[in-house]
Design a protein around this motif. Structure first.
Motif, PDB file in Angstrom:
ATOM      1  N   GLY A  37      -6.604  33.493  12.156  1.00 45.41           N
ATOM      2  CA  GLY A  37      -7.838  33.551  11.923  1.00 45.41           C
ATOM      3  C   GLY A  37      -8.274  32.701  10.660  1.00 45.41           C
ATOM      4  O   GLY A  37      -9.645  32.567  10.571  1.00 45.41           O
ATOM      5  N   ARG A  38      -7.709  32.629   9.691  1.00 45.72           N
ATOM      6  CA  ARG A  38      -7.789  31.969   8.467  1.00 45.72           C
ATOM      7  C   ARG A  38      -6.838  30.649   8.244  1.00 45.72           C
ATOM      8  O   ARG A  38      -7.375  29.932   7.321  1.00 45.72           O
ATOM      9  N   ILE A  39      -5.723  30.328   8.919  1.00 44.93           N
ATOM     10  CA  ILE A  39      -5.072  29.401   8.457  1.00 44.93           C
ATOM     11  C   ILE A  39      -5.700  28.018   8.232  1.00 44.93           C
ATOM     12  O   ILE A  39      -5.385  27.145   7.681  1.00 44.93           O
ATOM     13  N   GLU A  40      -6.555  27.728   9.431  1.00 44.67           N
ATOM     14  CA  GLU A  40      -7.097  26.505   9.633  1.00 44.67           C
ATOM     15  C   GLU A  40      -8.158  26.111   8.283  1.00 44.67           C
ATOM     16  O   GLU A  40      -8.025  25.164   7.682  1.00 44.67           O
ATOM     17  N   SER A  41      -8.999  27.060   7.851  1.00 46.63           N
ATOM     18  CA  SER A  41      -9.922  26.653   6.932  1.00 46.63           C
ATOM     19  C   SER A  41      -8.974  26.876   5.273  1.00 46.63           C
ATOM     20  O   SER A  41      -9.128  25.842   4.547  1.00 46.63           O
ATOM     21  N   VAL A  42      -8.008  27.792   5.381  1.00 47.10           N
ATOM     22  CA  VAL A  42      -6.963  27.534   4.110  1.00 47.10           C
ATOM     23  C   VAL A  42      -6.141  26.122   3.999  1.00 47.10           C
ATOM     24  O   VAL A  42      -6.347  25.547   2.813  1.00 47.10           O
ATOM     25  N   CYS A  43      -5.727  25.498   5.208  1.00 51.36           N
ATOM     26  CA  CYS A  43      -4.928  24.450   5.041  1.00 51.36           C
ATOM     27  C   CYS A  43      -5.923  23.265   5.152  1.00 51.36           C
ATOM     28  O   CYS A  43      -5.344  22.304   4.521  1.00 51.36           O
ATOM     29  N   LYS A  44      -7.064  23.233   5.508  1.00 54.04           N
ATOM     30  CA  LYS A  44      -7.863  22.132   5.681  1.00 54.04           C
ATOM     31  C   LYS A  44      -8.243  21.823   4.107  1.00 54.04           C
ATOM     32  O   LYS A  44      -8.383  20.776   3.459  1.00 54.04           O
ATOM     33  N   LYS A  45      -8.721  23.072   3.336  1.00 60.40           N
ATOM     34  CA  LYS A  45      -8.821  22.881   1.904  1.00 60.40           C
ATOM     35  C   LYS A  45      -7.702  22.066   1.303  1.00 60.40           C
ATOM     36  O   LYS A  45      -8.240  21.163   0.062  1.00 60.40           O
ATOM     37  N   GLU A  46      -6.401  22.257   1.533  1.00 64.53           N
ATOM     38  CA  GLU A  46      -5.551  21.811   0.806  1.00 64.53           C
ATOM     39  C   GLU A  46      -4.774  20.249   1.509  1.00 64.53           C
ATOM     40  O   GLU A  46      -3.871  19.920   1.128  1.00 64.53           O
ATOM     41  N   ASN A  47      -5.621  19.940   2.402  1.00 69.13           N
ATOM     42  CA  ASN A  47      -5.315  18.978   3.273  1.00 69.13           C
ATOM     43  C   ASN A  47      -3.794  18.923   3.826  1.00 69.13           C
ATOM     44  O   ASN A  47      -2.799  17.864   3.690  1.00 69.13           O
ATOM     45  N   MET A 103       0.745  -1.081   0.284  1.00 69.74           N
ATOM     46  CA  MET A 103      -0.048  -0.043   0.081  1.00 69.74           C
ATOM     47  C   MET A 103       0.940   1.096   0.035  1.00 69.74           C
ATOM     48  O   MET A 103       1.869   1.494   0.680  1.00 69.74           O
ATOM     49  N   LYS A 104       0.558   2.057  -0.998  1.00 71.51           N
ATOM     50  CA  LYS A 104       1.473   3.377  -1.050  1.00 71.51           C
ATOM     51  C   LYS A 104       0.898   4.262   0.132  1.00 71.51           C
ATOM     52  O   LYS A 104      -0.113   4.515   0.237  1.00 71.51           O
ATOM     53  N   GLU A 105       1.906   4.815   0.794  1.00 73.87           N
ATOM     54  CA  GLU A 105       1.459   5.689   1.804  1.00 73.87           C
ATOM     55  C   GLU A 105       1.896   6.861   1.388  1.00 73.87           C
ATOM     56  O   GLU A 105       2.832   7.456   1.148  1.00 73.87           O
ATOM     57  N   GLU A 106       0.854   8.188   1.342  1.00 75.33           N
ATOM     58  CA  GLU A 106       0.922   9.281   0.960  1.00 75.33           C
ATOM     59  C   GLU A 106       1.342  10.425   2.411  1.00 75.33           C
ATOM     60  O   GLU A 106       0.561  10.253   3.245  1.00 75.33           O
ATOM     61  N   LYS A 107       2.539  10.822   2.448  1.00 81.74           N
ATOM     62  CA  LYS A 107       2.832  11.757   3.491  1.00 81.74           C
ATOM     63  C   LYS A 107       2.238  13.055   3.595  1.00 81.74           C
ATOM     64  O   LYS A 107       1.998  13.590   2.375  1.00 81.74           O
ATOM     65  N   GLN A 108       1.457  13.359   4.856  1.00 81.28           N
ATOM     66  CA  GLN A 108       0.649  14.720   4.635  1.00 81.28           C
ATOM     67  C   GLN A 108       1.802  15.932   4.919  1.00 81.28           C
ATOM     68  O   GLN A 108       2.744  15.846   5.478  1.00 81.28           O
ATOM     69  N   LEU A 109       1.477  16.919   3.971  1.00 83.53           N
ATOM     70  CA  LEU A 109       2.327  18.104   3.839  1.00 83.53           C
ATOM     71  C   LEU A 109       1.978  18.859   5.475  1.00 83.53           C
ATOM     72  O   LEU A 109       0.874  18.976   5.706  1.00 83.53           O
ATOM     73  N   THR A 110       3.266  19.556   5.751  1.00 82.17           N
ATOM     74  CA  THR A 110       3.104  20.155   7.040  1.00 82.17           C
ATOM     75  C   THR A 110       3.515  21.676   6.885  1.00 82.17           C
ATOM     76  O   THR A 110       4.991  21.721   6.229  1.00 82.17           O
TER      77      THR A 110
END
Lengths: 202, 202
Positions: free
Chosen positions: B25-35, B1-8
């Motif tokens: 105030g905005r980083i959570e929604s911006v980063c959530k969209k991009e996983n 199974m290929k594992e994809e590393k989540q970007l940080t």
């Protein structure tokens, strides 16, 4: 017949300023798309920095900030498709270039002169305080360097630039580039789009 | 199974900093969209400003810049849909808030604590150096203020914050907010999108 007034954005720039290069390099295409007239306002940042107690560019006074700025400029010029190469001299003295600009704002070659001067400084690693560098640019635009340089150094023209700098002060401009949209100040290349938006919705 | 590393993306913020509020105030929604995973990195700007020879916020040292900043912040909070009201005290001492944050980074309420603390400061005109202000926020998140404040003031936890500030220094961070994407520094709320873009394309 209803007459529609064309919107005008005032673009305050300083030839020594790295971020002014970014804006000078993209403001024409951005404003053309929106049918906005640009009022080109060269001024000198030196006297304004001096008012704030700074004797040099903040990018030299604060080395970490300066180091970052060059990296940021490299990324941003790439993003905007502008040529870039870090100059050996920074900041440069933009006095002569600003005087030439202010004396020739009604000339159709002046926008090319502005952009070519910024490129000479931030790509070709030339010193724009050097008469011969400016002469070469003027010549490439089919202008008579001797004549233009002499007129730009008349007392009347020197005063025009002084009064631009005084006007910048009275507008509470503290850095470059700055934009005035409907009397409101926007600072920095990153605010060009916001300034245009503000102009359109007022 | 290929594992994809989540970007940080590392988000370096200071509770005293106005533009850190914008990003918080905005980083959570911006980063959530991009996983993209966010690494929250509170630190203190005071020692870093001191390294640069500044004894106060540049927005106080340079009044024209300060006046503009508040106007800009008003416009930007509006743009991002964040509540805003100019605080009476600026800059505020964010030491206690930063210590609470660093002691509780693994808690699911910590992101709410961060945002509520910024709002207390930049909207409710409260003083976040005041224990009772922080206690009220913790209580509103169903936490035990006394216990959390005491743990946050342990020597071990104080050292954690000191080492974050030292790490910021070693990353050549000179202001807040800052982002580190794949080892590269991006400064200012205006560069959040660029930092994410850089992370994704590397």
């Amino acid at each position: 017949m209803k007459e529609e007034k064309q919107l005008t954005l005032s673009f305050w720039f300083e030839f020594a300023s790295t971020y002014s290069y970014l804006s000078a390099g993209r403001i024409e295409s951005v404003c053309k798309k929106e049918n906005i007239r640009i009022e080109w306002k060269p001024f000198l940042l030196g006297p304004i920095f001096k008012d704030q107690g700074m004797s040099d560019s903040p990018f030299n006074l604060f080395p970490a900030k300066g180091k970052y700025m060059w990296k940021d400029l490299e990324r941003r010029t790439k993003k905007y498709g502008l040529p870039f190469s870090k100059p050996d001299i920074f900041p440069q003295n933009g006095l002569k270039a600003a005087r030439i600009t202010i004396a020739n704002l009604d000339q159709n070659w002046i926008q090319s002169f502005i952009l070519e001067t910024f490129k000479a400084e931030f790509y070709s690693k030339l010193d724009i305080s050097d008469r011969s560098v400016l002469s070469d640019i003027l010549r490439s635009l089919n202008q008579d360097p001797e004549n233009i340089l002499n007129i730009s150094e008349s007392e009347e023209n020197k005063n025009k630039l002084r009064s631009n700098t005084d006007e910048a002060r009275s507008l509470e401009i503290f850095g470059a580039p700055s934009f005035i949209a409907n009397g409101e100040l926007f600072w920095g290349d990153d605010r060009l789009e916001d300034a245009i938006e503000f102009l359109k919705t007022k």
